[in-house]
Design an enzyme around this catalytic site. Structure first.
Site, PDB file in Angstrom:
ATOM      1  N   HIS A  65       0.878  -1.375  -0.178  1.00  0.00           N
ATOM      2  CA  HIS A  65       0.077  -0.219   0.037  1.00  0.00           C
ATOM      3  C   HIS A  65       0.764   1.220  -0.177  1.00  0.00           C
ATOM      4  O   HIS A  65       1.715   1.563   0.826  1.00  0.00           O
ATOM      5  CB  HIS A  65      -1.079   0.059   1.141  1.00  0.00           C
ATOM      6  CG  HIS A  65      -2.026  -0.946   1.412  1.00  0.00           C
ATOM      7  ND1 HIS A  65      -3.227  -0.826   0.571  1.00  0.00           N
ATOM      8  CD2 HIS A  65      -1.946  -2.134   1.695  1.00  0.00           C
ATOM      9  CE1 HIS A  65      -3.999  -1.840   0.952  1.00  0.00           C
ATOM     10  NE2 HIS A  65      -3.327  -2.798   1.289  1.00  0.00           N
ATOM     11  N   ILE A  85      -5.505   2.109   6.713  1.00  0.00           N
ATOM     12  CA  ILE A  85      -6.847   2.406   6.830  1.00  0.00           C
ATOM     13  C   ILE A  85      -7.681   2.255   5.498  1.00  0.00           C
ATOM     14  O   ILE A  85      -7.244   2.566   4.254  1.00  0.00           O
ATOM     15  CB  ILE A  85      -7.047   3.765   7.447  1.00  0.00           C
ATOM     16  CG1 ILE A  85      -8.532   4.079   7.869  1.00  0.00           C
ATOM     17  CG2 ILE A  85      -6.662   5.061   6.491  1.00  0.00           C
ATOM     18  CD1 ILE A  85      -8.569   5.362   8.434  1.00  0.00           C
ATOM     19  N   ALA A  88      -9.532   3.852   3.215  1.00  0.00           N
ATOM     20  CA  ALA A  88      -9.780   5.245   3.174  1.00  0.00           C
ATOM     21  C   ALA A  88     -11.113   5.593   2.038  1.00  0.00           C
ATOM     22  O   ALA A  88     -11.433   6.880   2.188  1.00  0.00           O
ATOM     23  CB  ALA A  88      -8.630   5.736   2.378  1.00  0.00           C
ATOM     24  N   PHE A 126       0.970   3.372   7.549  1.00  0.00           N
ATOM     25  CA  PHE A 126      -0.404   3.385   8.162  1.00  0.00           C
ATOM     26  C   PHE A 126      -1.582   3.042   7.226  1.00  0.00           C
ATOM     27  O   PHE A 126      -1.608   3.571   6.098  1.00  0.00           O
ATOM     28  CB  PHE A 126      -0.813   5.013   8.498  1.00  0.00           C
ATOM     29  CG  PHE A 126      -2.276   5.255   9.040  1.00  0.00           C
ATOM     30  CD1 PHE A 126      -2.577   4.767  10.209  1.00  0.00           C
ATOM     31  CD2 PHE A 126      -3.041   6.109   8.096  1.00  0.00           C
ATOM     32  CE1 PHE A 126      -3.743   5.173  10.875  1.00  0.00           C
ATOM     33  CE2 PHE A 126      -3.996   6.085   8.808  1.00  0.00           C
ATOM     34  CZ  PHE A 126      -4.739   5.934  10.114  1.00  0.00           C
TER      35      PHE A 126
END
Length: 335
Positions: A59, A116, A118, A114
């Site tokens: 990612h 998440i 999104a 990080f």
């Protein structure tokens, strides 16, 4: 009709090679729901720590200039652009700079980007969540990141099946070839909403449960050694008595009914402690860990955690990770 997807398709959904290979081995999948159920099982029960880190590394940082050359899958890069579109649309120069700085701090502390889901989140929302999670201990944050990865994987599997459905349809307008690249990005995102559970004409078929894993799960991590805790016996019970809840300081072991038991595997996961049901019975639950057998020299002969499921929470998932060291333990409510 079964859908045959290859390794590259699954790599685009989740950057773990082990995940992609296992999904190919478990397929083909007739529906999106079947694929999601398999994906959850593979990710949480068959992919090890190294596989999780490999997926995290696939990612880009949110707000980063994406380049397909830097990632395994060009499809994954395009999907990342779509998933970050709301964040980028709501960003300013100052918020992007702040996001970059916090991303750098996060990676320096935890060792991975990080993570998440999104999609649909603004830059202020993402920044707030990053700051909220930053104080977490690494082993806690690692578990949260794995859960976020599965949310992303499920979203991308939906896109895969949606695209296949559109390609197979004989009613696709020929003008689709004239759609611009920007429009294609929007169609890909919106296409995820087109997939619905298939309605079969077989009257004997039963509806697929909403859940893809049991409503109560756990995961034990050995903080002292920095690794999963394998071989710990786990027992799940439910309180069965007329009073609303067990009373502090009173012996009531005869009022607890066993729901299931298991032993943690090499990744510290307990396996299936109860059946997969859409609605969890509200009430008081107790999950116990035979920590004395795992570490005879430790302070705790066993650890029990009692929690309550409210009526309004019966469709939620309760994940109770245990962070264990010889003379202390902690837990938190996972998603």
């Amino acid at each position: 009709m079964s859908v045959g997807l290859d390794k590259n398709d699954f790599i685009a959904c989740c950057g773990s090679t082990k995940f992609a290979e296992q999904m190919v081995a478990d397929g083909p999948f007739a529906t999106y729901e079947e694929a999601v159920a398999a994906a959850n099982d593979v990710w949480f029960n068959k992919v090890d720590v190294h596989g999780w880190l490999e997926a995290f590394a696939a990612h880009p940082q949110i707000g980063q200039n994406l380049s397909s050359a830097a990632h395994k899958s060009s499809t994954s890069v395009q999907w990342s652009k779509g998933e970050q579109s709301t964040a980028l649309a709501t960003a300013t120069d100052s918020s992007l700079q702040e996001l970059y700085e916090w991303n750098s701090r996060y990676k320096k502390k935890f060792g991975f980007v990080f993570l998440i889901c999104a999609s649909g989140r603004s830059t202020p929302e993402i920044l707030a969540e990053l700051k909220r999670r930053f104080p977490n201990r690494p082993i806690v944050e690692f578990e949260i990141a794995a859960q976020e990865q599965m949310k992303i994987t499920e979203l991308r599997l939906q896109k895969l099946f949606s695209n296949i459905q559109v390609s197979a349809s004989t009613q696709v307008h020929s003008t689709a070839s004239d759609v611009t690249k920007a429009e294609e990005g929007r169609v890909t995102i919106l296409g995820g909403h087109l997939t619905a559970p298939s309605v079969t004409s077989d009257p004997k078929s039963s509806p697929i449960p909403t859940r893809v894993r049991p409503p109560i799960t756990t995961h034990v991590l050995d903080v002292a050694h920095g690794c999963p805790a394998a071989g710990i016996e786990v027992l799940l019970e439910m309180y069965n008595a007329k009073q609303l809840s067990p009373m502090f300081g009173k012996s009531d072991n005869d009022k607890w009914m066993v729901q299931g038991s298991s032993t943690t595997d090499k990744d510290g996961r307990s396996g299936q402690l109860m059946k997969i049901v859409d609605d969890l019975n509200p009430g008081i639950y107790r999950i116990s860990f035979n920590t004395g057998k795992y570490n005879p020299l430790g302070f705790f002969p066993f650890v029990s955690i009692v929690f309550e499921v409210k009526e309004a929470q019966k469709t939620e998932h309760f994940h109770v990770p245990l962070l264990l060291s010889p003379f202390s333990f902690s837990t938190y409510r996972g998603s």
